[in-house]
Design a protein around this motif. Structure first.
Motif, PDB file in Angstrom:
ATOM      1  N   GLU A 224       7.482   7.812   4.215  1.00 14.70           N
ATOM      2  CA  GLU A 224       6.060   7.635   4.471  1.00 14.70           C
ATOM      3  C   GLU A 224       5.776   6.187   4.858  1.00 14.70           C
ATOM      4  O   GLU A 224       6.539   5.271   4.565  1.00 14.70           O
ATOM      5  N   GLN A 225       4.682   6.013   5.546  1.00 11.52           N
ATOM      6  CA  GLN A 225       4.339   4.673   6.016  1.00 11.52           C
ATOM      7  C   GLN A 225       4.064   3.725   4.856  1.00 11.52           C
ATOM      8  O   GLN A 225       4.210   2.516   4.986  1.00 11.52           O
TER       9      GLN A 225
ATOM     10  N   LYS B 166      -8.126  -7.292  13.384  1.00 11.64           N
ATOM     11  CA  LYS B 166      -9.343  -6.771  12.770  1.00 11.64           C
ATOM     12  C   LYS B 166      -9.140  -5.389  12.159  1.00 11.64           C
ATOM     13  O   LYS B 166      -9.527  -5.143  11.012  1.00 11.64           O
ATOM     14  N   LYS B 167      -8.518  -4.491  12.889  1.00 12.68           N
ATOM     15  CA  LYS B 167      -8.346  -3.125  12.413  1.00 12.68           C
ATOM     16  C   LYS B 167      -7.481  -3.103  11.151  1.00 12.68           C
ATOM     17  O   LYS B 167      -7.795  -2.403  10.177  1.00 12.68           O
ATOM     18  N   SER B 168      -6.433  -3.885  11.143  1.00 17.06           N
ATOM     19  CA  SER B 168      -5.549  -3.927   9.974  1.00 17.06           C
ATOM     20  C   SER B 168      -6.235  -4.581   8.787  1.00 17.06           C
ATOM     21  O   SER B 168      -6.055  -4.164   7.639  1.00 17.06           O
TER      22      SER B 168
ATOM     23  N   GLU C  39       3.316  -5.944   4.115  1.00 13.46           N
ATOM     24  CA  GLU C  39       4.283  -5.293   5.008  1.00 13.46           C
ATOM     25  C   GLU C  39       3.641  -4.122   5.742  1.00 13.46           C
ATOM     26  O   GLU C  39       3.903  -3.881   6.917  1.00 13.46           O
ATOM     27  N   GLN C  40       2.796  -3.372   5.041  1.00 13.94           N
ATOM     28  CA  GLN C  40       2.197  -2.166   5.628  1.00 13.94           C
ATOM     29  C   GLN C  40       1.199  -2.498   6.731  1.00 13.94           C
ATOM     30  O   GLN C  40       1.210  -1.879   7.804  1.00 13.94           O
TER      31      GLN C  40
ATOM     32  N   ALA D  12       4.583  -7.221  -6.209  1.00 10.86           N
ATOM     33  CA  ALA D  12       5.090  -6.029  -5.525  1.00 10.86           C
ATOM     34  C   ALA D  12       4.008  -5.342  -4.703  1.00 10.86           C
ATOM     35  O   ALA D  12       4.235  -4.981  -3.537  1.00 10.86           O
ATOM     36  N   ASN D  13       2.788  -5.159  -5.300  1.00 14.05           N
ATOM     37  CA  ASN D  13       1.737  -4.445  -4.581  1.00 14.05           C
ATOM     38  C   ASN D  13       1.223  -5.236  -3.380  1.00 14.05           C
ATOM     39  O   ASN D  13       1.035  -4.681  -2.291  1.00 14.05           O
ATOM     40  N   ILE D  14       0.975  -6.525  -3.558  1.00 12.76           N
ATOM     41  CA  ILE D  14       0.427  -7.323  -2.462  1.00 12.76           C
ATOM     42  C   ILE D  14       1.450  -7.474  -1.344  1.00 12.76           C
ATOM     43  O   ILE D  14       1.114  -7.502  -0.158  1.00 12.76           O
ATOM     44  N   ASN D  15       2.756  -7.572  -1.709  1.00 15.20           N
ATOM     45  CA  ASN D  15       3.810  -7.637  -0.691  1.00 15.20           C
ATOM     46  C   ASN D  15       3.902  -6.328   0.086  1.00 15.20           C
ATOM     47  O   ASN D  15       4.127  -6.325   1.304  1.00 15.20           O
TER      48      ASN D  15
END
Length: 1286
Positions: free
Chosen positions: A273-274, A801-803, A766-767, A759-762
Motif C-alpha cells: 500500500e502507498q 500545495k496538493k501534498s 516519505e508518503q 517514525a510517524n512523521i518520517n
C-alpha cells in the motif's frame, strides 16, 4: 472378533429411493445416510503392477474368501451424500458372487506382502500374516500431521518414500470412500509423476498410507500431487515484517515461486500500500531501533505439513533479510579494550549478533580520511537481539566506569610510538599484563601527556611497564636540511623534503634497514607532508649510530645541484608517467634522471627531478647535471602539452545548492564526472596549501559559492553544463516546494503525531514528499515539563500545495483519533498471558486488527528488582473508546474460558511405573487423554539426580483433571499389587498349555480372572523353554489361580489315555453336533482317565445311527446340470451323503453341451448386444448320449426319498433347458440388476423359470432355460437398464 451384521448393508428400498431421487430431481441434495461397515486395513485390490488401486470397504468385505476375514471387520457408521452417484460402487449396488470364487491372484499379495515389514521398514512387528497391512509406524504420532519417511532402496538412486495422511485430514475422503475415485486420483498422479504408488488405509491408526517409489524428483512430484489431491487444505495468515516483502518475492517473483514449488502450497503476498514503507534503513539510530516495524499478513494455503515447511523457508528468508545495522556511539572509546575480547565474544554468543568494535585508534591512522576516525561500535542482527546487546554492553561500561581509575604521565612525543607498537601490539601487551589501557594523543598534537586507565591496584604496575616500553629503544633524528648548503634563492626545507622523498621512493632507507638488525627508519609527516627529517630507532645506541652514518652517507651524495622541480597539473600526472611507468622508465634509461610524481590522492602539482647519472663521475659534473635536468623538464612539459588542452572554469552557484550537486556520499557528482574522470571539481573555498590558493594575475577571486572545474577543455565544458543544469533544477524544485501551511495541534497529541523515534512523521514525509517543522507555542518551553491540555504546538508543512493539504488532513484526522483515545488497565494473572497472546502473538494481533486498539502485556524483563511483581498482572488496552470496550469484553471472556479449561495438575511417579501409564505404543495414555479430554505431558528428571523421578503434568478442565488423575492413580494402585512367580513346568507341556493359536492359554487366563484384552494378556504368562518353567507376572490373586490351573492341567495330562472310536464319515456332523456341542458336552463330563474314556466311547457309539443306502440314476449327459452346484449342498440341506462314481476322461473329444454355434441369433436392444443360442444337449458320441450316471445316497430313509424327489426336479429342469442367452450389460448396472442380497435377480429367475449367471468384473450375463423363459428374463434386464438411462 466382531462380526458384521447384515443390517450394516443398505436395504434395496433405500438404494432404489436414492437412485430415484438422483434421476428425477437432478439436484445435488444429500441423500439419507447409509451406514456402512469400515474394515480394518485391507490389501490393495487386484490391479496391474503399474496401477495399484485402493479397494473400497464394501468390496473387501463382499469378496473376502476367508469367513474369519469378513468377520473381523468392525462396523463404523458413515454418512454418504446422494450427489454424483457412482453406479459402479458395490457399496450401493453389491454384486452376487459366483458359486466357486476364484482365488485372489498373487499380485495382490505381493503388493504389501505377507509381512509388511519386508516392504515398509517401520511396519508394526505384530502385523498379521494374512496379507493385510497392520498399523504402520509409531501410533504415538500425533494424528493430524502428514508424515513422510524416505529410504534409498537401490544403487541406481531410486528411493522409496512412505507418506501418511490422517484420514480425518483428507479433504472429501475418509473410511468408506469410493475406491474408483481414489484409484483414479492415484492413477493420474502416477502418470503425471512417473512414480509408482501403493496405498492402504488403517483403522487402528486412522491413517492412509502411500508407498511411493522412483527417482527422487518423481517421488517428490508424486508426493505433492497426492497431498494436493487428498490432504485437507487449510488457509492460514502468517505475519512477516513489511521490509521482508521484496526478499520473499525475489527478482520477478522467483523466490516465491521456488517456495511454492518446494512445498506445494499457494502463497498470496498482498500488494504494497502507498502508506507502507518498502525499505529498512541501512543503519538505524536509537529511535529507529525502538520503533515497531510494520507487519503484513500473507495467505498460505495447503495441507498441514506443507504449510509448516513453507513457514520454515519464509522464516529463514525473513531472519536473513531483517538483519539490520546499528551504530552505538554512546560508549567512550577509552573503554573499548575492556569491553572487547571475551566480553565481546560473550555478547555475540548470547544475542546472536555480530559486533565490530575498534580496539585502538592509532596515531598513524589519524589522517584526513573521515572513515578512519569512525569510532562507533557497529552491531548487526535482529532488532530484539541488538537491543539486548546494547543493554549488556552498557551494563559492562557502567560497571567499568565505576570501578576503574586514571593516571596521567608525560612521555616525550617521539617515544609514543614504542607504546603503540606495530598495529597496537604494545598496547595489547600492556592491557593483557595489567588490565589497564593507555590513551595517546594524536601525532599532530603538541601534548606529551599519556592517560593510563584501569583498576586502581594495577595502575602502578602498568606505569612501570609503560616506562619500560618507552625506554626500550634508542631514537635518533637526522635533520636533512642541515647537511647541505643551498643557494640564496633556494629553501633548505624544500631541499630536505626532496631528498627525503627521493630516499623513500628509491627504497634507499629500506636497504639500510635490511643491512642492520632491529633497526627501523621512518620519515615523519606533518599535515600529510614530509617535514625533512629522518628518524632512526634501534635497541642499542651502537645500532643507531651505525645506521645514522649510512643515512648521512646517502644524504651527502644528494647535492642541491642534482635536484629540480617542475609543476604539472595533477590530472596530467598519469600522462607523463605513461602506461605502467613507460615514460619515466624511458627517461631514467635515456638521461639517468629519476622522476618522482606525487601520490594519486594528492592534489600537489610538484614533480621532483633527481639526476642520478649514467656513468661514474657524472654526479660531480654540475653543468651536465643541470643541462640534463633542463632537457627532462622540456620533455615533460611537451608530454603534458601533448596530452590535452588543459582548461579551468570557475562557476558561481549558491553554496546552499552544493549538497544537491554532490549528492548522497558524492553519488551525483561522481555520476556527472563519469567512471574514469579526467576532470577535477572543487566546491567552495580552496584548502590551505593547494594550488588554487596561489593568486594569479587575471584569475577570479574564489569564495564559498565558487565551483572550480579543471581538466580537458571539452570535458570541462560538459561537466560545467551538467552542474549548471542540476543547479537550475534544484532552484526550480525549491520554488515548487515553497507552499507553506501553518496550523496548531494540542501539545499532548504531538508525541503520537511524531511517533516513536519520529517514525510517524518520517512516514508522512516519505508518503507526501513534504517538509515538517513542529514548534511549541510557548517560547523556551521545557521539553521535560508535562504538557497541559491547553498547550498548543505549531505545525508547519512545506512542499507542493496538493501534498501539503493532504498531509495536513492526515494529521488533523490523527489528532481527532487521539482525542477519542482511551486507556483501560485490566488485571489478568500472568499465568494466563501466554495462552491469551497466542503463538507469535496471533490472538493479540487479531484483536488489535479487529478493534483498532493496542494491547500491551507486561514483560518480566522490564520489571525492576524493587518493583511489585503484581504489575506483571496488569494488561494495558489503548485506542478508541468503542474499540477498547469491545476488546476488553473479549479479553475478559477469554480469561474466563482459560480459567475453566487451562488448569494444570502434576503427579510425581516412579520411573518404573511410566511404561504402565503410557501403555504399548502410547495406547493407555492416549485412552486416558481421550476419555478425560485432557492433555498429558511426561517430564523426566535428569539421569544425574540421586532419586530420578517422572512428572506427569495434566492440563485441561477441572473435571477432566480429576478424571485423568483417578485413571493414573488406578494404574499405580494396580501395579503395586503385581507379583512375579516362576512355576517349574517341563517344556513338553508348554504347547499343551498354549493350545491351537493360543486358545487354551486364553481359556486358562479367563478362568483365573485375568484381563480379556489380548494386549493386557501379553505380559501375563511367559514360557521359558531354557528353564523348563513358566513365568507368571500380574496381580497376586490372578497369578495364584493361574499356577493352580496350569499345574492341574499338567497332572491331568499325565493321566490321559487314547481310545479309538469308529464312526461312519456320513455321520460325523450328526455325532459331533453343531459347533462341536456334543463332543464338548461329553468332554466336560469325563476326564482323560481310562475308565472315563471307555464311558465316553460308549456315549459316542450310542449316537451312531443306522442308515440306509439307495441308488439314483440319471442320463449321464445331464449330470452337470443336476450335480453342478455341488453335492455338499445336498448334504447340508438334507443330511444325505451323495457318493458319485469316478468319471473316465472322454478321449474322443465329444461336443460340449453348452457350445452350439449352428443355431445362434445375434441382436441389439436399447444399446445392449445379445446372443441367443439353441442347446442340443446331446454329445457327439451316441454311447455318451445313452449312458447312465448312478450315485449312491447314504442317510435316513425318509431323507433319501426327499433327495430323490429334489434330484428328479433338477433333471426335469435340465431337460427343459433348450436355449442360452448372453447379453452384455455394463458392470455399473449389475448392482441394480442383482439387488440387495440378490433379491432382484432371484425374482427374475423365478418369474422366467431360468438360471442366471453374473461373473464379477465381466459385462456378460448368461441366462439358460426355455426359449420363452430367456426372452422374458432378457426383457426384465432391458427394462431395468432403460429406467436407469432416463
Amino acid at each position: 472378533m466382531i462380526s458384521s451384521s447384515s443390517s450394516d448393508t443398505p436395504s434395496a428400498a433405500l438404494r432404489m429411493q436414492m437412485l430415484h431421487e438422483a434421476q428425477t430431481s437432478g439436484s445435488k441434495a444429500a441423500a439419507a445416510p447409509a451406514p456402512a461397515p469400515v474394515p480394518a486395513p485391507v490389501p490393495v485390490n487386484q490391479a496391474p503392477v503399474h496401477e495399484p488401486v485402493l479397494a473400497s470397504a464394501s468390496e473387501s468385505r463382499l469378496y473376502a474368501e476367508d469367513p474369519a476375514e469378513s468377520a473381523s471387520q468392525t462396523p463404523v457408521k458413515t454418512t454418504r451424500a446422494a450427489q454424483n452417484l457412482d453406479f459402479s460402487s458395490t457399496l450401493l449396488f453389491p454384486s452376487l458372487g459366483s458359486a466357486s470364487p476364484a482365488p485372489r491372484p498373487a499380485a495382490a499379495q505381493a503388493t504389501w506382502g505377507a509381512g509388511p515389514s519386508s516392504r515398509v521398514k517401520s511396519a508394526a512387528p505384530s502385523a498379521p500374516s494374512s496379507g493385510k497391512l497392520g498399523a504402520v509406524g509409531d501410533q504415538r504420532r500425533t494424528v493430524g500431521v502428514t508424515t513422510t519417511t524416505s529410504t534409498k532402496v537401490s544403487s541406481s538412486g531410486n528411493v522409496q518414500e512412505r507418506m501418511e495422511i490422517p484420514t480425518d485430514q483428507m479433504s472429501g475422503f475418509g473410511f468408506g470412500h469410493r475406491s474408483s475415485t481414489v484409484g483414479d486420483i492415484i492413477k493420474t498422479v502416477m502418470i503425471s509423476s512417473g512414480a509408482r504408488i501403493e496405498s492402504t488405509t488403517s483403522q487402528a491408526t486412522r491413517m492412509t498410507t502411500f508407498l511411493i517409489s522412483g527417482k527422487p524428483e518423481t517421488v517428490a512430484k508424486a508426493r505433492h500431487g497426492l497431498r494436493s489431491s487428498f490432504a485437507k487444505k487449510e488457509n492460514v495468515k502468517y505475519a512477516v515484517p513489511s521490509s521482508a516483502r521484496p526478499h520473499l518475492l525475489g527478482s520477478k517473483g522467483k523466490t516465491l515461486i521456488n517456495i511454492q514449488k518446494n512445498t506445494g502450497v499457494t502463497i498470496n503476498v498482498p500488494k504494497r500500500e502507498q502508506t507502507e514503507t518498502s525499505f529498512e534503513p541501512a543503519v538505524l539510530s536509537e529511535d529507529d531501533l525502538d520503533a515497531e516495524e510494520e507487519q503484513v499478513f500473507i495467505d498460505i494455503e495447503g495441507d498441514i505439513e506443507s504449510i509448516k515447511a513453507a513457514k520454515e523457508e519464509i522464516d529463514a528468508i525473513v531472519s536473513k533479510a531483517c538483519r539490520i545495522t546499528y551504530r552505538l556511539t554512546t560508549i567512550p572509546t577509552a573503554y573499548y579494550p575492556f569491553i572487547s575480547g571475551t566480553n565481546k565474544a560473550s555478547v555475540q554468543q548470547q544475542t546472536n549478533t555480530r559486533i565490530n568494535m575498534p580496539f585502538h585508534i592509532s596515531s598513524q591512522d589519524n589522517e584526513d580520511d573521515e572513515e578512519a576516525r569512525d569510532t562507533a561500535i557497529v552491531i548487526q542482527g535482529e532488532r530484539k537481539a541488538i537491543r539486548k546487546a546494547i543493554e549488556i554492553i552498557t551494563t559492562v561500561y557502567e560497571e567499568l566506569e565505576r570501578t576503574t581509575r586514571t593516571m596521567t604521565i608525560n612521555i616525550p612525543k617521539r617515544q609514543h610510538r614504542f607504546l603503540v607498537g606495530v598495529k597496537g601490539a604494545s598496547i595489547n601487551e600492556i592491557h593483557a599484563a595489567t588490565g589497564c589501557t593507555i590513551e595517546i594523543p594524536p601525532v599532530d598534537s603538541p601534548s606529551d601527556s599519556i592517560v593510563v586507565r584501569g583498576p586502581e591496584s594495577e595502575l602502578i604496575p602498568a606505569l612501570s611497564l609503560i616506562m619500560e616500553k618507552a625506554n626500550s629503544s634508542q631514537v635518533e633524528s637526522v635533520d636533512v636540511g642541515s647537511v647541505h648548503k643551498v643557494a640564496a634563492n633556494k629553501s633548505k626545507r624544500e631541499h630536505a623534503r626532496h631528498v627525503t622523498k627521493y630516499l623513500s621512493a628509491r627504497n634507499k632507507l629500506r636497504k639500510i634497514e635490511q643491512e642492520h638488525d632491529d633497526v627501523q627508519i621512518s620519515v615523519p609527516r606533518q599535515d600529510g607532508q614530509i617535514i625533512g627529517t629522518i628518524e632512526i630507532v634501534a635497541k642499542t645506541r651502537a645500532e643507531v649510530d651505525s645506521a645514522r652514518l649510512k643515512v648521512l652517507e646517502a644524504i651527502n651524495t644528494l647535492k642541491p645541484s642534482l635536484f629540480d622541480v617542475i609543476h604539472i597539473e595533477p590530472l596530467l600526472h598519469r600522462h607523463i608517467v605513461g602506461n605502467k611507468g613507460r615514460n619515466i622508465n624511458r627517461i631514467r634509461e635515456a638521461h639517468g634522471v629519476e622522476v618522482i610524481v606525487p601520490d594519486t590522492h594528492s592534489d600537489s602539482t610538484e614533480v621532483v627531478l633527481v639526476f642520478e647519472g649514467k656513468e661514474e663521475g657524472d654526479l660531480a659534473d654540475v653543468s651536465k647535471a643541470r643541462s640534463t635536468l633542463e632537457a627532462v623538464k622540456q620533455e615533460l612539459e611537451k608530454l603534458a602539452n601533448d596530452a590535452t588542452d588543459f582548461s579551468t572554469r570557475v562557476l558561481s552557484i549558491p553554496a546552499r545548492l552544493h549538497g544537491t550537486i554532490i549528492g548522497p556520499k558524492g553519488s551525483t557528482l561522481n555520476a556527472i564526472m563519469g567512471l574514469e574522470p579526467t576532470t577535477s571539481v572543487r566546491l567552495g573555498l580552496p584548502r590551505d596549501g593547494s594550488t588554487d590558493t596561489v593568486k594569479k594575475s587575471g584569475a577570479p577571486v574564489l569564495n564559498e559559492d565558487s565551483i572550480v572545474v579543471k581538466g580537458p577543455k571539452e570535458e570541462v565544458e560538459r561537466v560545467a553544463r551538467e552542474i549548471i543544469t542540476l543547479a537550475e533544477e534544484a532552484k526550480h524544485q525549491q520554488i515548487m516546494n515553497s507552499y507553506t501551511v501553518t496550523f496548531d495541534i494540542p501539545a499532548t497529541a504531538s508525541p503520537h503525531v511524531i511517533g516513536k523515534g519520529g517514525a510517524n512523521i518520517n512516514k508522512l514525509t516519505e508518503q507526501f514528499q513534504v517538509k515538517f517543522d513542529l514548534n511549541d507555542r510557548a517560547a523556551g518551553a521545557d521539553d521535560k515539563k508535562k504538557k497541559s491540555a491547553n498547550d498548543m504546538m505549531e505545525v508547519t508543512i512545506q512542499g507542493v500545495k496538493k501534498s501539503v493539504e493532504a498531509a495536513k488532513e492526515t494529521i488533523v484526522k490523527m489528532v481527532e483519533q487521539i482525542a477519542d483515545a482511551t486507556v483501560v488497565l485490566l488485571t489478568i494473572p500472568v499465568e494466563y498471558h501466554s495462552a491469551m497472546i497466542g503463538s507469535k502473538g496471533q490472538y493479540v494481533r487479531r484483536l488489535e486488527d479487529k478493534y483498532a486498539v493496542r494491547i500491551q502485556f507486561p514483560k518480566a524483563a522490564d520489571l525492576q528488582e524493587d518493583e511489585d511483581s503484581s504489575k506483571l498482572n496488569v494488561v494495558r488496552v489503548s485506542g478508541g473508546k468503542k474499540g477498547v470496550q469491545a476488546a476488553k469484553g473479549e479479553l475478559m471472556e477469554l480469561l474466563e474460558y482459560e480459567k475453566e479449561n487451562n488448569n494444570t495438575l502434576e503427579m510425581i511417579v516412579e520411573p518404573k511405573m511410566l511404561p504402565h501409564i503410557v501403555g504399548r505404543s502410547g495406547a493407555k495414555i492416549n485412552e486416558i487423554q481421550q476419555n478425560s479430554g485432557t492433555h498429558i505431558e511426561i517430564r523426566r528428571s535428569s539421569e544425574a539426580d540421586e532419586k530420578p523421578e517422572v512428572r506427569v503434568v495434566i492440563n485441561g478442565t477441572k473435571a477432566g483433571l480429576k478424571k485423568a488423575q483417578k485413571a493414573v492413580q488406578d494404574i499405580l494402585d494396580a501395579q503395586k499389587s503385581q507379583v512375579e512367580e516362576l512355576v517349574p513346568i517341563d517344556i513338553k507341556y508348554h504347547r499343551i498349555l498354549i493350545g491351537p493359536g493360543g486358545s487354551t492359554l486364553r481359556d486358562i487366563i479367563a478362568k483365573a480372572g485375568g484381563p480379556p484384552e489380548p494386549s493386557a494378556q501379553a505380559g501375563l504368562v511367559k514360557f521359558q523353554s531354557a528353564n523348563n518353567a513358566v513365568l507368571l507376572k500380574g496381580d497376586k490373586t490372578v497369578v495364584e489361580k493361574l499356577k493352580e490351573v496350569m499345574l492341574a492341567m499338567v497332572t491331568e495330562h499325565d493321566n490321559h489315555v487314547t481310545v479309538a472310536v469308529a464312526i461312519p464319515a456320513a455321520q460325523h456332523r450328526q455325532v459331533i453336533g453343531p459347533q462341536f456341542s456334543n463332543v464338548k458336552e461329553i468332554e466336560n463330563r469325563h476326564n482323560g482317565q481310562r475308565e472315563n474314556c471307555e464311558k465316553a466311547k460308549v456315549e459316542l457309539e450310542a449316537k451312531i445311527k443306522v442308515t440306509s443306502t439307495r441308488s439314483f440314476s440319471i442320463p449321464k449327459k445331464y449330470r452337470q446340470a443336476v450335480y453342478g452346484e455341488g453335492v455338499w449342498k445336498i448334504r447340508n440341506e438334507f443330511g444325505v451323503v451323495v457318493v458319485q462314481p469316478k468319471e473316465t476322461r472322454n478321449v474322443n473329444g465329444g461336443k460340449r453341451i453348452d457350445v452350439d454355434d449352428e443355431n445362434t441369433v445375434h441382436g441389439l436392444v436399447e444399446g445392449l448386444a445379445w446372443e441367443l443360442s439353441e442347446l442340443s444337449n446331446v454329445g457327439s458320441d451316441s454311447e455318451e448320449a445313452d449312458a447312465q450316471w448312478t450315485v449312491q445316497l447314504q442317510g435316513k430313509e425318509e431323507a433319501c426319498v426327499r433327495v430323490e424327489e429334489h434330484l428328479t426336479r433338477l433333471l426335469e429342469r435340465a431337460q427343459s433347458t433348450t436355449h442360452r442367452l448372453r447379453i452384455s450389460v455394463p458392470t455399473s448396472y449389475h448392482g441394480v440388476i442383482i439387488g440387495s442380497g440378490g433379491n432382484n435377480i432371484k425374482q427374475i429367475e423365478i418369474e422366467s423359470q431360468t438360471t442366471a449367471k453374473i461373473v464379477r468384473g465381466e459385462e456378460q450375463i448368461t441366462i439358460t432355460g426355455s426359449k420363452e423363459g430367456v426372452e422374458k428374463a432378457k426383457a426384465s434386464i432391458v427394462r431395468i437398464v432403460g429406467s436407469l438411462n432416463k
